[in-house]
Write a protein that holds these residues in place. Structure first.
Motif, PDB file in Angstrom:
ATOM      1  N   ASP A   1     -49.563 -21.924   1.319  1.00  0.00           N
ATOM      2  CA  ASP A   1     -50.388 -20.837   1.879  1.00  0.00           C
ATOM      3  C   ASP A   1     -49.561 -19.792   2.770  1.00  0.00           C
ATOM      4  O   ASP A   1     -49.696 -18.390   2.675  1.00  0.00           O
ATOM      5  CB  ASP A   1     -51.585 -21.034   2.811  1.00  0.00           C
ATOM      6  N   TRP A   2     -48.510 -20.117   3.569  1.00  0.00           N
ATOM      7  CA  TRP A   2     -47.757 -19.350   4.497  1.00  0.00           C
ATOM      8  C   TRP A   2     -46.809 -18.593   3.711  1.00  0.00           C
ATOM      9  O   TRP A   2     -46.480 -17.533   4.159  1.00  0.00           O
ATOM     10  CB  TRP A   2     -47.119 -20.220   5.582  1.00  0.00           C
ATOM     11  N   GLU A   3     -46.460 -19.209   2.644  1.00  0.00           N
ATOM     12  CA  GLU A   3     -45.337 -18.488   1.865  1.00  0.00           C
ATOM     13  C   GLU A   3     -46.042 -17.314   0.992  1.00  0.00           C
ATOM     14  O   GLU A   3     -45.377 -16.101   0.968  1.00  0.00           O
ATOM     15  CB  GLU A   3     -44.540 -19.439   0.898  1.00  0.00           C
ATOM     16  N   VAL A   4     -47.120 -17.521   0.485  1.00  0.00           N
ATOM     17  CA  VAL A   4     -48.099 -16.681  -0.112  1.00  0.00           C
ATOM     18  C   VAL A   4     -48.422 -15.502   0.849  1.00  0.00           C
ATOM     19  O   VAL A   4     -48.102 -14.155   0.487  1.00  0.00           O
ATOM     20  CB  VAL A   4     -49.408 -17.048  -0.775  1.00  0.00           C
ATOM     21  N   ASN A   5     -48.786 -15.831   1.945  1.00  0.00           N
ATOM     22  CA  ASN A   5     -49.214 -14.746   3.072  1.00  0.00           C
ATOM     23  C   ASN A   5     -48.192 -13.879   3.428  1.00  0.00           C
ATOM     24  O   ASN A   5     -48.219 -12.793   3.694  1.00  0.00           O
ATOM     25  CB  ASN A   5     -49.801 -15.333   4.380  1.00  0.00           C
ATOM     26  N   GLU A   6     -46.823 -14.545   3.649  1.00  0.00           N
ATOM     27  CA  GLU A   6     -45.456 -13.574   4.092  1.00  0.00           C
ATOM     28  C   GLU A   6     -45.134 -12.640   2.899  1.00  0.00           C
ATOM     29  O   GLU A   6     -44.970 -11.610   3.261  1.00  0.00           O
ATOM     30  CB  GLU A   6     -44.339 -14.599   4.141  1.00  0.00           C
ATOM     31  N   GLU A   7     -45.429 -13.233   1.538  1.00  0.00           N
ATOM     32  CA  GLU A   7     -45.056 -12.250   0.518  1.00  0.00           C
ATOM     33  C   GLU A   7     -45.929 -11.034   0.445  1.00  0.00           C
ATOM     34  O   GLU A   7     -45.606 -10.027   0.035  1.00  0.00           O
ATOM     35  CB  GLU A   7     -45.022 -12.940  -0.878  1.00  0.00           C
TER      36      GLU A   7
END
Length: 532
Positions: free
Chosen positions: A217-223
């Motif tokens: 989730d945190w990687e998706v939100n960052e992108e």
């Protein structure tokens, strides 16, 4: 007393320096003589241990007592007794010399039982490029999937179910690798580049990254945050913005889908949606693993166990698209007017006409009014000679193509001052009409053909582009067509081919786009009438 002390001091200083120099000289000579005596002792022990030397010629053992130079003084012997460099070394065999010309290896293709294709060609380059190419792009996005390929491109080589992102980055750094990913309307690519000795690691990391993304989730939100910035920056690239606009205006159906995620869709994109999209589209029959600089048997041995369990799902038909033509305008103000005029051309599966479109683009050429590569660069092309060199109000004028499997676009992009916009558009239309009317001569065509061939051949010198060419051609044609076939087809083009092709495309509906200060841009019907 003061004067007396001042006259004595320089003399004392000189004598001290002179004494220091003599001491340094004596100690240096002593050091050289010590080294020479040790060298003679070592030479004698080696001669006793190795036995008599064997020479390839009598000249190697010729000595001259009169050749006493510094080296002879240093070693106590004659400098002429040195061993010839032509003497062969015992136990050392020389490798066979390389041939004057090394023939490139032939491409080998293997289709696995599940439909995935593995293709490679060997090269003399010490590095290898490997890519996984997928028949999947924005044309496969249903409305609720809009933006999925854009986000997938940005999520490439992130955390997987087997590796954290940190571990993956460290492993790639450890082999000196370089990775990249790209998404287009019809295809996606994931590539890795490193030395040949690391091919097993390259293949494993590549396939793990594509097959097993974790979508944390945190990687998706960052992108997603980065995508929002990227979308906002697109408006600062007028040519890129208009290229997107003419696709949306010119097509109905799949090719009208935006390549960049719509800002309104960002809040809907998440890891679960990406997993669903990949399950539907990342199937074995729609994938090609292509490599340049890798032995085919080695690649097959490594890749087959990692990909043989991919689902064997029949390849779905490509979503339908219909070219309609249309008009896009966005007034954003500013001190310039950007415009694009485009027409439909056949796709790559109509090889000859797609090739003519490529040569026509090179013939029309163009660019910016400032030649970044130095004075005169590119100024021999049609648009440079007839527009940019004649009208200083035109800041940029260049031909472009955007070709897909079954259709494509050919057009002219331009930028001028707002008060000159109507005239600039008229000039661009006139140049297309003149080409269709046969005003191009053989000199122009020969130059365009030579430029097209050289551009292709120079690109194929890159192993990364060679691997990409293998993967994308197999996705399109099911095979890789020889470059010699392409070169021959270019040579066979005639002036009649160019004029007939241009006449054919400008008779189709016009797609027009404008951006910036568009208040002076003529109406769609007015511009369309200039091609009649």
């Amino acid at each position: 007393l003061s004067l007396h002390s001042q006259t004595r001091h320089p003399r004392l200083l000189f004598r001290r320096r002179d004494t220091h120099f003599l001491r340094f000289r004596v100690s240096t000579l002593a050091m050289y003589r010590t080294a020479a005596s040790r060298a003679r002792a070592l030479k004698g022990s080696l001669s006793r241990g190795l036995g008599p030397a064997r020479y390839a010629s009598s000249s190697a053992v010729a000595t001259s007592s009169s050749s006493q130079g510094f080296l002879g003084w240093l070693t106590g012997g004659s400098s002429g007794s040195l061993t010839s460099l032509d003497m062969p070394l015992q136990g050392v065999s020389l490798p066979p010399p390389l041939a004057d010309r090394v023939e490139p290896s032939k491409l080998k293709i293997t289709t696995l039982p599940n439909g995935l294709k593995i293709a490679s060609e060997m090269s003399t380059n010490p590095a290898a490029s490997i890519g996984l190419y997928v028949d999947c792009g924005s044309i496969y996005e249903a409305p609720y999937f809009h933006g999925a390929t854009h986000l997938l491109e940005r999520m490439a080589f992130k955390s997987t179910t087997n590796r954290s992102h940190l571990r993956l980055v460290r492993e790639i750094e450890a082999i000196g690798g370089n990775t990249s990913a790209s998404a287009s309307r019809e295809q996606m690519s994931y590539t890795i580049d490193a030395l040949k000795t690391y091919v097993p690691e390259m293949v494993e990391v590549l396939i793990d990254s594509v097959r097993n993304p974790a979508f944390l989730d945190w990687e998706v939100n960052e992108e997603l945050r980065k995508m929002k910035v990227e979308i906002a920056e697109l408006a600062k690239n007028p040519m890129g913005f208009l290229m997107e606009a003419v696709h949306s205006a010119g097509y109905s159906g799949a090719l009208a889908n935006p390549l960049y995620a719509p800002e309104s869709a960002l809040h809907k994109l998440n890891g679960e949606l990406l997993e669903e999209f990949m399950t539907e589209n990342f199937t074995a029959a729609r994938m090609v693993l292509a490599a340049s600089g890798v032995e085919h048997e080695d690649l097959l041995k490594i890749a087959e166990p990692l990909t043989s369990d991919l689902p064997n799902v029949p390849r779905q038909a490509e979503p339908k698209s219909q070219y309609t033509g249309g008009d896009f305008r966005q007034h954003s103000g500013g001190e310039a007017t950007h415009f694009a005029l485009a027409f439909e051309v056949p796709g790559w599966k109509n090889e000859k006409e797609a090739l003519i479109a490529s040569v026509l683009q090179m013939l029309m050429g163009g660019g910016g009014s400032f030649s970044a590569g130095g004075p005169g660069k590119g100024m021999h092309s049609w648009l440079y000679l007839r527009i940019l060199n004649e009208y200083q109000q035109v800041q940029s004028c260049t031909a472009f193509t955007s070709i897909f499997d079954n259709t494509g676009l050919f057009g002219i992009y331009g930028c001028s001052s707002p008060e000159f916009a109507a005239k600039a558009i008229e000039l661009a239309a006139k140049e297309l009409k003149d080409v269709a009317g046969g005003k191009v001569n053989q000199k122009h065509l020969d130059r365009a053909k030579a430029a097209t061939k050289s551009a292709v051949l120079m690109n194929l010198e890159s192993r990364m582009i060679a691997a990409e060419d293998i993967g994308r051609q197999i996705l399109t044609y099911g095979e890789r067509k020889p470059v010699e076939q392409f070169l021959k087809a270019v040579d066979e083009l005639t002036l009649k081919d160019i004029t007939d092709f241009t006449s054919k495309i400008i008779s189709k509906p016009l797609t027009m786009g404008s951006f910036g200060d568009v208040l002076s841009v003529p109406s769609y019907d007015t511009v369309r009438s200039k091609f009649c």
